[in-house]
Design a protein around this motif. Structure first.
Motif, PDB file in Angstrom:
ATOM      1  N   TYR A 146      10.560  30.670  19.678  1.00  0.00           N
ATOM      2  CA  TYR A 146      10.127  32.081  19.816  1.00  0.00           C
ATOM      3  C   TYR A 146      10.982  33.085  18.979  1.00  0.00           C
ATOM      4  CZ  TYR A 146       7.935  37.168  21.927  1.00  0.00           C
ATOM      5  OH  TYR A 146       7.385  37.520  21.787  1.00  0.00           O
ATOM      6  N   SER A 147      12.143  33.851  18.714  1.00  0.00           N
ATOM      7  CA  SER A 147      12.658  34.168  17.331  1.00  0.00           C
ATOM      8  C   SER A 147      12.573  33.891  15.744  1.00  0.00           C
ATOM      9  CB  SER A 147      14.254  34.455  17.974  1.00  0.00           C
ATOM     10  OG  SER A 147      14.579  33.298  17.362  1.00  0.00           O
ATOM     11  N   SER A 148      11.961  32.535  15.813  1.00  0.00           N
ATOM     12  CA  SER A 148      11.492  32.807  14.382  1.00  0.00           C
ATOM     13  C   SER A 148       9.450  32.405  14.521  1.00  0.00           C
ATOM     14  CB  SER A 148      11.534  31.221  14.439  1.00  0.00           C
ATOM     15  OG  SER A 148      13.707  31.169  14.332  1.00  0.00           O
ATOM     16  N   ARG A 149       8.500  33.147  15.530  1.00  0.00           N
ATOM     17  CA  ARG A 149       7.467  33.340  15.683  1.00  0.00           C
ATOM     18  C   ARG A 149       7.434  33.908  14.505  1.00  0.00           C
ATOM     19  NH1 ARG A 149       9.967  37.067  18.290  1.00  0.00           N
ATOM     20  NH2 ARG A 149       9.016  38.984  18.707  1.00  0.00           N
ATOM     21  N   ILE A 150       5.523  34.023  13.970  1.00  0.00           N
ATOM     22  CA  ILE A 150       4.748  34.159  13.376  1.00  0.00           C
ATOM     23  C   ILE A 150       4.330  35.198  14.229  1.00  0.00           C
ATOM     24  CG2 ILE A 150       2.522  34.403  11.481  1.00  0.00           C
ATOM     25  CD1 ILE A 150       4.125  31.798  10.740  1.00  0.00           C
ATOM     26  N   ILE A 151       4.190  36.958  13.609  1.00  0.00           N
ATOM     27  CA  ILE A 151       3.376  37.838  14.435  1.00  0.00           C
ATOM     28  C   ILE A 151       1.718  37.781  13.985  1.00  0.00           C
ATOM     29  CG2 ILE A 151       2.748  40.571  14.091  1.00  0.00           C
ATOM     30  CD1 ILE A 151       5.621  38.942  15.952  1.00  0.00           C
ATOM     31  N   GLU A 152       1.440  37.899  12.744  1.00  0.00           N
ATOM     32  CA  GLU A 152       0.388  37.657  12.026  1.00  0.00           C
ATOM     33  C   GLU A 152      -0.886  37.034  12.617  1.00  0.00           C
ATOM     34  OE1 GLU A 152      -3.297  38.385  11.033  1.00  0.00           O
ATOM     35  OE2 GLU A 152      -1.447  39.382   9.872  1.00  0.00           O
ATOM     36  N   ASP A 153      -1.332  36.545  13.990  1.00  0.00           N
ATOM     37  CA  ASP A 153      -2.125  36.242  14.373  1.00  0.00           C
ATOM     38  C   ASP A 153      -3.287  35.310  14.037  1.00  0.00           C
ATOM     39  OD1 ASP A 153      -2.207  37.326  17.179  1.00  0.00           O
ATOM     40  OD2 ASP A 153      -3.604  38.910  17.098  1.00  0.00           O
ATOM     41  N   ALA A 154      -3.882  35.422  12.812  1.00  0.00           N
ATOM     42  CA  ALA A 154      -4.555  34.409  12.615  1.00  0.00           C
ATOM     43  C   ALA A 154      -3.680  33.268  11.470  1.00  0.00           C
ATOM     44  CB  ALA A 154      -5.132  34.875  10.745  1.00  0.00           C
ATOM     45  N   PHE A 155      -1.923  33.512  10.992  1.00  0.00           N
ATOM     46  CA  PHE A 155      -1.786  32.746  10.422  1.00  0.00           C
ATOM     47  C   PHE A 155      -0.461  32.092  12.125  1.00  0.00           C
ATOM     48  CE2 PHE A 155      -2.119  34.528   6.500  1.00  0.00           C
ATOM     49  CZ  PHE A 155      -2.705  33.780   6.238  1.00  0.00           C
ATOM     50  N   ARG A 156      -0.589  32.489  13.347  1.00  0.00           N
ATOM     51  CA  ARG A 156       0.142  31.509  14.022  1.00  0.00           C
ATOM     52  C   ARG A 156       0.844  30.198  14.034  1.00  0.00           C
ATOM     53  NH1 ARG A 156       2.606  35.344  17.846  1.00  0.00           N
ATOM     54  NH2 ARG A 156       0.766  37.277  18.338  1.00  0.00           N
ATOM     55  N   MET A 157       2.124  29.794  14.495  1.00  0.00           N
ATOM     56  CA  MET A 157       1.829  28.436  14.681  1.00  0.00           C
ATOM     57  C   MET A 157       2.742  27.683  15.692  1.00  0.00           C
ATOM     58  SD  MET A 157       5.900  28.399  12.262  1.00  0.00           S
ATOM     59  CE  MET A 157       7.824  28.820  13.244  1.00  0.00           C
ATOM     60  N   ALA A 158       2.423  26.474  15.131  1.00  0.00           N
ATOM     61  CA  ALA A 158       2.886  25.671  16.674  1.00  0.00           C
ATOM     62  C   ALA A 158       4.423  25.138  16.237  1.00  0.00           C
ATOM     63  CB  ALA A 158       1.847  24.993  17.268  1.00  0.00           C
ATOM     64  N   GLY A 159       4.773  24.955  16.596  1.00  0.00           N
ATOM     65  CA  GLY A 159       6.343  23.883  16.519  1.00  0.00           C
ATOM     66  C   GLY A 159       7.526  23.312  17.347  1.00  0.00           C
ATOM     67  N   LYS A 160       7.929  22.813  16.987  1.00  0.00           N
ATOM     68  CA  LYS A 160       8.767  22.140  17.478  1.00  0.00           C
ATOM     69  C   LYS A 160      10.285  22.173  17.041  1.00  0.00           C
ATOM     70  CE  LYS A 160      10.405  20.219  21.148  1.00  0.00           C
ATOM     71  NZ  LYS A 160      11.974  21.241  21.038  1.00  0.00           N
ATOM     72  N   THR A 161      11.864  22.162  18.200  1.00  0.00           N
ATOM     73  CA  THR A 161      12.959  22.965  17.425  1.00  0.00           C
ATOM     74  C   THR A 161      13.373  21.214  18.019  1.00  0.00           C
ATOM     75  OG1 THR A 161      14.040  23.737  19.795  1.00  0.00           O
ATOM     76  CG2 THR A 161      12.971  25.263  17.950  1.00  0.00           C
ATOM     77  N   GLY A 162      14.347  20.769  17.027  1.00  0.00           N
ATOM     78  CA  GLY A 162      15.535  19.816  16.995  1.00  0.00           C
ATOM     79  C   GLY A 162      16.781  20.215  17.297  1.00  0.00           C
ATOM     80  N   THR A 163      17.353  18.643  18.165  1.00  0.00           N
ATOM     81  CA  THR A 163      18.888  19.031  17.371  1.00  0.00           C
ATOM     82  C   THR A 163      19.407  18.175  17.534  1.00  0.00           C
ATOM     83  OG1 THR A 163      19.115  20.906  18.053  1.00  0.00           O
ATOM     84  CG2 THR A 163      20.719  20.168  17.797  1.00  0.00           C
ATOM     85  N   SER A 164      19.890  16.832  16.721  1.00  0.00           N
ATOM     86  CA  SER A 164      20.154  15.913  16.512  1.00  0.00           C
ATOM     87  C   SER A 164      22.012  15.536  16.287  1.00  0.00           C
ATOM     88  CB  SER A 164      19.718  14.788  15.940  1.00  0.00           C
ATOM     89  OG  SER A 164      20.302  14.944  14.770  1.00  0.00           O
ATOM     90  N   GLN A 165      22.634  14.999  17.976  1.00  0.00           N
ATOM     91  CA  GLN A 165      23.759  14.937  17.168  1.00  0.00           C
ATOM     92  C   GLN A 165      24.521  13.909  16.607  1.00  0.00           C
ATOM     93  OE1 GLN A 165      24.679  15.089  22.637  1.00  0.00           O
ATOM     94  NE2 GLN A 165      25.899  13.655  21.274  1.00  0.00           N
ATOM     95  N   VAL A 166      25.549  13.958  16.233  1.00  0.00           N
ATOM     96  CA  VAL A 166      26.273  13.062  15.096  1.00  0.00           C
ATOM     97  C   VAL A 166      27.536  12.496  15.431  1.00  0.00           C
ATOM     98  CG1 VAL A 166      25.108  13.812  13.278  1.00  0.00           C
ATOM     99  CG2 VAL A 166      26.699  14.696  13.830  1.00  0.00           C
ATOM    100  N   ARG A 167      27.927  12.749  16.869  1.00  0.00           N
ATOM    101  CA  ARG A 167      29.248  12.674  17.390  1.00  0.00           C
ATOM    102  C   ARG A 167      28.867  11.959  18.988  1.00  0.00           C
ATOM    103  NH1 ARG A 167      32.543  16.288  20.184  1.00  0.00           N
ATOM    104  NH2 ARG A 167      31.119  18.388  20.408  1.00  0.00           N
TER     105      ARG A 167
END
Length: 647
Positions: A520-541
């Protein structure tokens, strides 16, 4: 004692007979010689005239101009520029050392380059021109030309050299050219005669290497007249070769430069893909390097600094790098469960913070758990336990089948070096490659993009484009060759249920636009350009039970190489997808903090075609974004000026 007349007569007859025999032999010899001379002078006259002519006339190959490379808008990416060099032919030079000594008084000769030239002069055919000094100045050329009587076998020449005006922006994609090596020749069954010319350059990596057949062209030749000492008198005629084909790629120069500048401080990769055509609009791997260094001949120290850099600037992370996709893989598991009819979008799964499977506890990233979550909430909040439960229901085969359907675990056909296939594991794969049976815990790990699952940023962008369109969009890098448009990657229908895809897309929209969404903190405010996304964090240990008991160590408190990878994927605009974006930041810590802001900024840059207005960003970020834009503008290469170098 006086000889009798009879004895005199016998002696005279013997002398006459010998004379006749000797005279006959001489006559026969002269006759044969005459016939031979007639045969050589009359019947073989053309052949000997040709041999004599070849002693006077030399034929030299003319290297063709290499095909140029342009971006999607016609701006130059790789070009040929004039380059002055000095060559020497051993059999015309005579005393090579003496000639080199005289040449060294006129031109400064690089010791390493001179050593290579001496080896070539010794090893190659005597009539082969060998470059003794490359990239010399016009003044050097003038001095050599004025002293040609004292420099037999030496010729000042004007050739073409490769130049990459965008520098590091295209090092991994376009690659670079370099002199043909013995290793190059060993890989070719019947090498083109061009490749035998000392210091002739061919593509070494990237597009330059993979489309060498199109870019190289074919050689011409020229006939030159030389005198008895081998000095060139004049050029008799020339037949020009065919230049290599010009190529236009799908990358946008300005977006590519922006992506590199935005990633500059990270070991990372970003891919931007057109959802309609599959065109790669940007494909950046950071850090990068200047390919012009390799064209000129990189020094040992410079190359060592690239090899020793822990951020690995040489590999193309965007297509070669493979990483556990982490939670960006959860859309795959969700769709597999939906398509199999084994879950309803409104059905909830209880998350207490872990799930017991076969006596082993699999933890959610949120220690206290998420409570009851449905499909929409599980993606929005990135709940791990929900996907552990899906893995138990559908199994690894269904998950891996869906992953491949969405473009993961496949080596996509791109003219780049070492395009990674990644890995979507199955039971048979583990048995063959690990000599072990598949266990349920493997499926649980795979469901959240961990365990054996490996993907590249390119594959994640393809997956996202397919989720956005329900088509088998495939990546395209070459837009046209000599003006002929190449097939695009629009793709056929995937055949997935639109209702199921709609549920997944709505959940991805919530990730970026719902207050509880992980991005949410990295959202796009412009309604015409709203994005849909997914975060990911992958363990390396591995995280031990003892560490979990006392509290998992924060990434910021770990050495860089032990921190988690950060990932983010998105498509935009949400209502009419135009682009898909994937960002991976190696050891970035968290997808929401390290990868999502980068992806958001690159997405806006791609949609606006320039620095977006500050109104597209959340109000609290606008001051920081304004400073960032100013800094990135200074870091990016300038535009192409008056456009004189455009196609």
């Amino acid at each position: 004692m006086k000889r009798l007349p009879r004895d005199n007569a016998d002696s005279l007859r013997r002398i006459t007979r010998r004379a006749l025999i000797l005279g006959g032999a001489q006559a026969a010899f002269i006759g044969v010689l005459g016939l031979r001379m007639r045969f050589m002078q009359v019947e073989q006259a053309d052949q000997f005239r040709l041999l004599a002519e070849e002693n006077r006339i030399k034929i030299r190959l003319i290297p063709p101009a290499r095909g140029r490379i342009f971006d999607r808008n016609g701006a130059v990416v790789a070009e040929n520029v004039p380059s002055y060099r000095i060559t020497m032919v051993r059999e015309e030079a005579g005393d090579v050392d003496a000639v080199i000594a005289r040449l060294a008084k006129l031109v400064e000769l690089d010791p390493d380059e001179l050593d290579r030239a001496r080896r070539d002069l010794q090893d190659l055919r005597g009539d082969t021109p060998v470059t003794v000094a490359d990239r010399v100045s016009w003044g050097d050329i003038s001095r050599v030309a004025a002293n040609t009587p004292a420099l037999p076998g030496v010729t000042p020449e004007v050739g073409l050299s490769r130049r990459y005006p965008r520098g590091a922006d295209y090092a991994h994609l376009v690659g670079y050219v370099g002199p043909v090596s013995e290793r190059d020749l060993e890989r070719i069954d019947a090498p083109d005669q061009l490749l035998l010319i000392p210091r002739f350059q061919i593509g070494k990596i990237g597009l330059e290497a993979q489309r060498e057949d199109v870019l190289r062209g074919t050689a011409g030749n020229k006939r030159i007249e030389v005198n008895a000492s081998g000095r060139v008198i004049r050029e008799l005629d020339r037949r020009e070769g065919q230049a290599g084909a010009d190529m236009q790629i799908t990358i946008d120069n300005e977006l590519q430069s922006y992506a590199h500048a935005r990633l500059a401080e990270d070991s990372a990769a970003a891919v931007v893909m057109d959802c309609e055509t599959g065109d790669l609009l940007a494909c950046a791997s950071s850090p990068s390097f200047d390919p012009n260094l390799f064209v000129r001949g990189i020094s040992v120290n410079e190359y060592k600094s690239l090899l020793d850099n822990k951020y690995r600037p040489l590999p193309n992370k965007a297509v070669q790098g493979i990483y556990p996709p982490g939670s960006t893989f959860k859309m795959v598991t969700a769709l597999a469960a939906l398509e199999a009819g084994l879950v309803d979008p409104s059905e909830t799964v209880y998350c207490p913070g872990h799930l017991e499977v076969s006596g082993r506890r699999f933890h959610c990233w949120k220690r206290g758990g998420h409570g009851n979550v449905d499909l929409h909430q599980s993606l929005r909040n990135s709940c791990d336990v929900y996907y552990y439960e899906m893995a138990l229901r559908i199994g690894i085969e269904n998950i891996s089948d869906m992953a491949r359907r969405l473009g993961l675990g496949l080596e996509h056909d791109l003219p780049l070096t070492s395009v990674a296939a990644g890995l979507t594991p199955t039971k048979d794969w583990k048995l063959i490659n690990k000599s072990q049976s598949w266990v349920i815990g493997d499926s649980v790990n795979a469901a959240i993009g961990q365990g054996f699952v490996l993907t590249s940023p390119l594959q994640l962008a393809i997956m996202t484009a397919r989720l956005a369109t329900n088509r088998s969009v495939t990546p395209r890098l070459i837009k046209s060759i000599d003006g002929v448009e190449q097939p695009n990657g629009h793709g056929d229908e995937l055949g997935l249920s639109e209702n199921n895809l709609r549920e997944v897309r709505k959940a991805m929209h919530a990730v970026s636009n719902n207050r509880r969404g992980t991005a949410y903190s990295s959202r796009i405010i412009e309604d015409a350009f709203r994005m849909a996304g997914k975060t990911g964090t992958s363990q390396v240990r591995n995280i031990t039970a003892a560490e979990r008991a006392r509290g998992v160590t924060r990434n910021s408190d770990l050495p860089w190489e032990r921190r988690d990878h950060a990932l983010f994927v998105n498509f935009a605009p949400f209502d009419a997808p135009k682009i898909a974006v994937a960002v991976v930041v190696e050891h970035g810590g968290g997808g929401s903090t390290a990868a999502a802001p980068v992806a958001r900024d690159i997405t806006l840059q791609a949609l606006y075609g320039e620095d977006p207005p500050l109104s597209a960003y959340p109000a609290k970020d606008r001051g920081r974004i304004q400073s960032q834009q100013e800094r990135l503008r200074r870091a990016r290469p300038t535009r192409d000026g008056d456009g004189s170098d455009r196609a």
